[in-house]
Scaffold this active site. Structure first.
Site, PDB file in Angstrom:
ATOM      1  N   GLY A  47       5.932  58.471   4.498  1.00  0.00           N
ATOM      2  CA  GLY A  47       7.115  58.026   5.202  1.00  0.00           C
ATOM      3  C   GLY A  47       6.878  57.991   6.699  1.00  0.00           C
ATOM      4  N   GLY A  48       7.819  57.399   7.408  1.00  0.00           N
ATOM      5  CA  GLY A  48       7.764  57.426   8.863  1.00  0.00           C
ATOM      6  C   GLY A  48       7.052  56.239   9.482  1.00  0.00           C
ATOM      7  CD  GLN A  49       8.710  53.150  12.218  1.00  0.00           C
ATOM      8  OE1 GLN A  49       7.868  52.334  12.560  1.00  0.00           O
ATOM      9  NE2 GLN A  49       9.788  52.807  11.518  1.00  0.00           N
TER      10      GLN A  49
ATOM     11  CG  HIS B 223      -3.935  61.743  11.885  1.00  0.00           C
ATOM     12  ND1 HIS B 223      -2.964  62.703  12.059  1.00  0.00           N
ATOM     13  CD2 HIS B 223      -3.496  60.945  10.883  1.00  0.00           C
ATOM     14  CE1 HIS B 223      -1.989  62.504  11.196  1.00  0.00           C
ATOM     15  NE2 HIS B 223      -2.282  61.438  10.474  1.00  0.00           N
TER      16      HIS B 223
ATOM     17  CB  SER C 265       3.608  64.122  13.541  1.00  0.00           C
ATOM     18  OG  SER C 265       3.658  63.770  14.905  1.00  0.00           O
TER      19      SER C 265
ATOM     20  N   GLY D 288       4.767  63.964   7.916  1.00  0.00           N
ATOM     21  CA  GLY D 288       4.971  62.781   7.089  1.00  0.00           C
ATOM     22  C   GLY D 288       4.590  63.091   5.661  1.00  0.00           C
TER      23      GLY D 288
ATOM     24  N   GLY E 266       1.394  65.576   4.961  1.00  0.00           N
ATOM     25  CA  GLY E 266       1.856  66.881   5.442  1.00  0.00           C
ATOM     26  C   GLY E 266       2.029  66.957   6.941  1.00  0.00           C
TER      27      GLY E 266
ATOM     28  CB  CYS F 174       7.363  59.572  15.235  1.00  0.00           C
ATOM     29  SG  CYS F 174       6.042  60.780  15.007  1.00  0.00           S
TER      30      CYS F 174
END
Length: 204
Positions: free
Chosen positions: A72-74, A78, A138, A140, A151, A169
């Site tokens: 999920g998310g935008q 990383h 963050s 997700g 995670g 995000c």
């Protein structure tokens, strides 16, 4: 119910796509008796775009690849120096809802930061963990057949410049911070030990 959670630490930089494939394979093949696992690792530099991700939030990726993923998310970033904790967890076995699970991830991070005398908080309208309004962690997730993967991504001593190439995000101008801004010479190994302890305690 006590749950024997397996902790796996990866001691070298991990390719995002290959790790994502392993998470999906693990989740597809698990059953009601499969122990839950937490994977602790760092990725090579990569931007990951969530299922609802909008291309306008990727401003100028440059030489960093962009991977469309199934969490999920935008969009987020990383890279080396960021601690990623992938939590592969059976929600149905634990009788736990998704929102409660996200709260456990947030609270485990907040408890970890508190060990360094850093006061952090969650934001009910934007999952993650914040320090003085700047995002340090963050979160997700993907849930498939009542099991989670993806995670936490906690900024420890990573370069924050790549976050300026995106709207983190999906929030324009969102400030980012990292643990080493508060605790110089912090190591990922130390932080991974602390956060895995809190995750296991809270998930149990």
């Amino acid at each position: 119910m006590q749950n024997n959670i397996i902790i796996r630490k990866f001691n070298k930089l991990c390719d995002y796509y290959a790790t994502w494939e392993k998470m999906r394979e693990f989740t597809a093949n698990r059953d009601q008796n499969t122990p839950d696992e937490i994977w602790l690792l760092e990725h090579y530099p990569v931007f990951t775009q969530g299922l609802a991700g909008k291309s306008e939030h990727v401003l100028n990726p440059g030489d960093i690849p962009v991977v469309a993923t199934d969490r999920g998310g935008q969009v987020t970033y990383h890279g080396p120096g960021q601690l990623v904790a992938y939590v592969l967890y059976d929600l149905r076995r634990a009788k736990l809802g998704v929102r409660a699970f996200v709260s456990i991830l947030e609270n485990s991070t907040i408890q970890t930061l508190k060990e360094y005398n850093i006061i952090a908080n969650a934001n009910p309208t934007a999952p993650g963990v914040y320090v003085n309004g700047a995002k340090i962690c963050s979160i997700g997730l993907r849930v498939r057949s009542h099991a989670t993967y993806h995670g936490i991504a906690l900024n420890v001593n990573n370069d924050l410049e790549p976050f300026s190439r995106i709207n983190p995000c999906g929030f324009r101008g969102l400030k980012m911070t990292k643990l080493s801004d508060f605790v110089p010479n912090i190591t990922l190994e130390e932080v991974s030990n602390k956060i895995s302890k809190h995750l296991v305690n809270n998930l149990n």
